[in-house]
Design a protein around this motif. Sequence first.
Motif, PDB file in Angstrom:
ATOM      1  N   SER A  83       0.838  -1.196   0.000  1.00  0.00           N
ATOM      2  CA  SER A  83       0.000   0.000   0.000  1.00  0.00           C
ATOM      3  C   SER A  83       0.875   1.249   0.000  1.00  0.00           C
ATOM      4  N   VAL A  84       0.386   2.297  -0.681  1.00  0.00           N
ATOM      5  CA  VAL A  84       1.150   3.535  -0.852  1.00  0.00           C
ATOM      6  C   VAL A  84       0.224   4.720  -0.626  1.00  0.00           C
ATOM      7  N   LEU A  85       0.683   5.680   0.168  1.00  0.00           N
ATOM      8  CA  LEU A  85      -0.024   6.940   0.368  1.00  0.00           C
ATOM      9  C   LEU A  85       0.815   8.054  -0.214  1.00  0.00           C
ATOM     10  N   ASP A  86       0.228   8.839  -1.116  1.00  0.00           N
ATOM     11  CA  ASP A  86       0.895   9.966  -1.770  1.00  0.00           C
ATOM     12  C   ASP A  86       0.346  11.255  -1.177  1.00  0.00           C
ATOM     13  N   LEU A  87       1.161  11.943  -0.376  1.00  0.00           N
ATOM     14  CA  LEU A  87       0.742  13.191   0.251  1.00  0.00           C
ATOM     15  C   LEU A  87       0.935  14.348  -0.735  1.00  0.00           C
ATOM     16  N   GLY A  88      -0.118  15.115  -0.963  1.00  0.00           N
ATOM     17  CA  GLY A  88      -0.051  16.200  -1.935  1.00  0.00           C
ATOM     18  C   GLY A  88       0.099  15.654  -3.338  1.00  0.00           C
ATOM     19  N   CYS A  89      -0.823  14.787  -3.761  1.00  0.00           N
ATOM     20  CA  CYS A  89      -0.626  14.007  -4.987  1.00  0.00           C
ATOM     21  C   CYS A  89      -0.829  14.813  -6.268  1.00  0.00           C
ATOM     22  N   GLY A  90      -1.359  16.033  -6.187  1.00  0.00           N
ATOM     23  CA  GLY A  90      -1.560  16.824  -7.397  1.00  0.00           C
ATOM     24  C   GLY A  90      -2.467  16.114  -8.379  1.00  0.00           C
ATOM     25  N   VAL A  91      -2.059  16.063  -9.648  1.00  0.00           N
ATOM     26  CA  VAL A  91      -2.867  15.389 -10.675  1.00  0.00           C
ATOM     27  C   VAL A  91      -2.594  13.886 -10.706  1.00  0.00           C
ATOM     28  N   GLY A  92      -1.814  13.389  -9.751  1.00  0.00           N
ATOM     29  CA  GLY A  92      -1.584  11.955  -9.626  1.00  0.00           C
ATOM     30  C   GLY A  92      -0.357  11.430 -10.333  1.00  0.00           C
ATOM     31  N   ALA A  93       0.535  12.298 -10.809  1.00  0.00           N
ATOM     32  CA  ALA A  93       1.655  11.859 -11.633  1.00  0.00           C
ATOM     33  C   ALA A  93       2.541  10.835 -10.932  1.00  0.00           C
ATOM     34  N   ALA A  94       2.965  11.111  -9.703  1.00  0.00           N
ATOM     35  CA  ALA A  94       3.872  10.187  -9.013  1.00  0.00           C
ATOM     36  C   ALA A  94       3.202   8.844  -8.748  1.00  0.00           C
ATOM     37  N   SER A  95       1.972   8.876  -8.241  1.00  0.00           N
ATOM     38  CA  SER A  95       1.263   7.631  -7.950  1.00  0.00           C
ATOM     39  C   SER A  95       1.045   6.800  -9.200  1.00  0.00           C
ATOM     40  N   LEU A  96       0.674   7.448 -10.296  1.00  0.00           N
ATOM     41  CA  LEU A  96       0.396   6.716 -11.526  1.00  0.00           C
ATOM     42  C   LEU A  96       1.677   6.174 -12.148  1.00  0.00           C
ATOM     43  N   CYS A  97       2.776   6.917 -12.061  1.00  0.00           N
ATOM     44  CA  CYS A  97       4.059   6.393 -12.525  1.00  0.00           C
ATOM     45  C   CYS A  97       4.473   5.173 -11.712  1.00  0.00           C
ATOM     46  N   LEU A  98       4.250   5.234 -10.411  1.00  0.00           N
ATOM     47  CA  LEU A  98       4.582   4.091  -9.563  1.00  0.00           C
ATOM     48  C   LEU A  98       3.686   2.902  -9.890  1.00  0.00           C
ATOM     49  N   GLY A  99       2.384   3.177 -10.077  1.00  0.00           N
ATOM     50  CA  GLY A  99       1.457   2.103 -10.414  1.00  0.00           C
ATOM     51  C   GLY A  99       1.744   1.480 -11.767  1.00  0.00           C
ATOM     52  N   LEU A 117      -0.473  -2.579  -6.732  1.00  0.00           N
ATOM     53  CA  LEU A 117      -0.348  -1.757  -5.531  1.00  0.00           C
ATOM     54  C   LEU A 117      -1.710  -1.207  -5.118  1.00  0.00           C
ATOM     55  N   SER A 118      -1.888  -0.963  -3.842  1.00  0.00           N
ATOM     56  CA  SER A 118      -3.050  -0.239  -3.344  1.00  0.00           C
ATOM     57  C   SER A 118      -2.633   1.217  -3.172  1.00  0.00           C
ATOM     58  N   LEU A 119      -3.098   2.074  -4.080  1.00  0.00           N
ATOM     59  CA  LEU A 119      -2.631   3.457  -4.162  1.00  0.00           C
ATOM     60  C   LEU A 119      -3.674   4.413  -3.596  1.00  0.00           C
ATOM     61  N   PHE A 120      -3.205   5.312  -2.732  1.00  0.00           N
ATOM     62  CA  PHE A 120      -4.060   6.327  -2.130  1.00  0.00           C
ATOM     63  C   PHE A 120      -3.359   7.686  -2.265  1.00  0.00           C
ATOM     64  N   GLY A 121      -4.139   8.722  -2.509  1.00  0.00           N
ATOM     65  CA  GLY A 121      -3.585  10.057  -2.609  1.00  0.00           C
ATOM     66  C   GLY A 121      -4.387  11.045  -1.782  1.00  0.00           C
ATOM     67  N   VAL A 122      -3.694  12.063  -1.289  1.00  0.00           N
ATOM     68  CA  VAL A 122      -4.327  13.179  -0.580  1.00  0.00           C
ATOM     69  C   VAL A 122      -3.947  14.451  -1.305  1.00  0.00           C
ATOM     70  N   GLU A 123      -4.944  15.279  -1.625  1.00  0.00           N
ATOM     71  CA  GLU A 123      -4.681  16.521  -2.341  1.00  0.00           C
ATOM     72  C   GLU A 123      -5.583  17.629  -1.804  1.00  0.00           C
ATOM     73  N   LEU A 124      -4.964  18.751  -1.463  1.00  0.00           N
ATOM     74  CA  LEU A 124      -5.680  19.882  -0.877  1.00  0.00           C
ATOM     75  C   LEU A 124      -6.603  20.571  -1.875  1.00  0.00           C
ATOM     76  N   GLN A 125      -6.151  20.735  -3.117  1.00  0.00           N
ATOM     77  CA  GLN A 125      -6.903  21.502  -4.114  1.00  0.00           C
ATOM     78  C   GLN A 125      -7.896  20.595  -4.848  1.00  0.00           C
ATOM     79  N   ASP A 126      -9.169  20.940  -4.769  1.00  0.00           N
ATOM     80  CA  ASP A 126     -10.218  20.083  -5.315  1.00  0.00           C
ATOM     81  C   ASP A 126     -10.049  19.825  -6.807  1.00  0.00           C
TER      82      ASP A 126
END
Length: 251
Positions: free
Chosen positions: A43-59, A65-74
């Motif tokens: 499992s992976v948590l991406d803090l401040g994931c933005g448009v998801g670039a890092a998580s999607l590259c990792l995936g 992988l179980s991918l989770f992201g947190v992003e402040l800007q809606d």
Amino acid sequence: MEDLTHDLFLGGRLKIRQPRSGYRAGVDPVLLAAAVPARTGQSVLDLGCGVGAASLCLGARVPGLSLFGVELQDGYAELARRNAAENGIDLVVTGADLAALPVDLRARSFDHVIANPPYFLRAQGSAAPDAGRETALAEATPLTLWVETATRRLAPGGWLTLIQRAERLPELLAALDTRLGSVDLLPLAPRVGRPAKLVILRARKGARGTFRLHSPLILHEGSRHERDADSYTPAVSAVLRHAAALPWPGR
């Protein structure tokens, strides 16, 4: 967000929508993702994931992988969800401030936490004209809170992987405490003989290994830019074009 570009990452393996103006993902999240020592089933948590670039590259590099992201800007959080769906990668994105994570995330622990915190202190320099770019690049949440939130969410033996500007290394190291050990620091230098501009830090929760500062990873060949094309070294080109893992010195 309607004015978007559709950009290729990892040699076309990923197509990522992002704002034409505002904060735009470049090579930094790709390098961050390539440095994560993740394995299928983790499992992976991406803090401040933005448009998801890092998580999607990792995936894209590590399936299952179980991918989770947190992003402040809606708007960016919604783009991350859209990008994940369009690329066929499962990524659960929560719109939240990392300083006030929702209960369901606070109840979980993760094998990996990754982050690309804002590079610049808001007390220095001028604000960016685009609000999204300003939030993404200029720090409102202290770097110490990014590290604290990541450390709390890591399972025992879990890995923190983070990319940051080299000039903020003293602050980054000061944010670590005894819960994190086996700290590895990999400087990223643009060319041979040039000072590192970025660093990637890896640390493991509960580990007791010594601190290690590695030789810089050189991003570009040659001593200067001489042609109208990229000049990435073979190792870095393999990361950016072929979804390879970042060469990481062993312990």
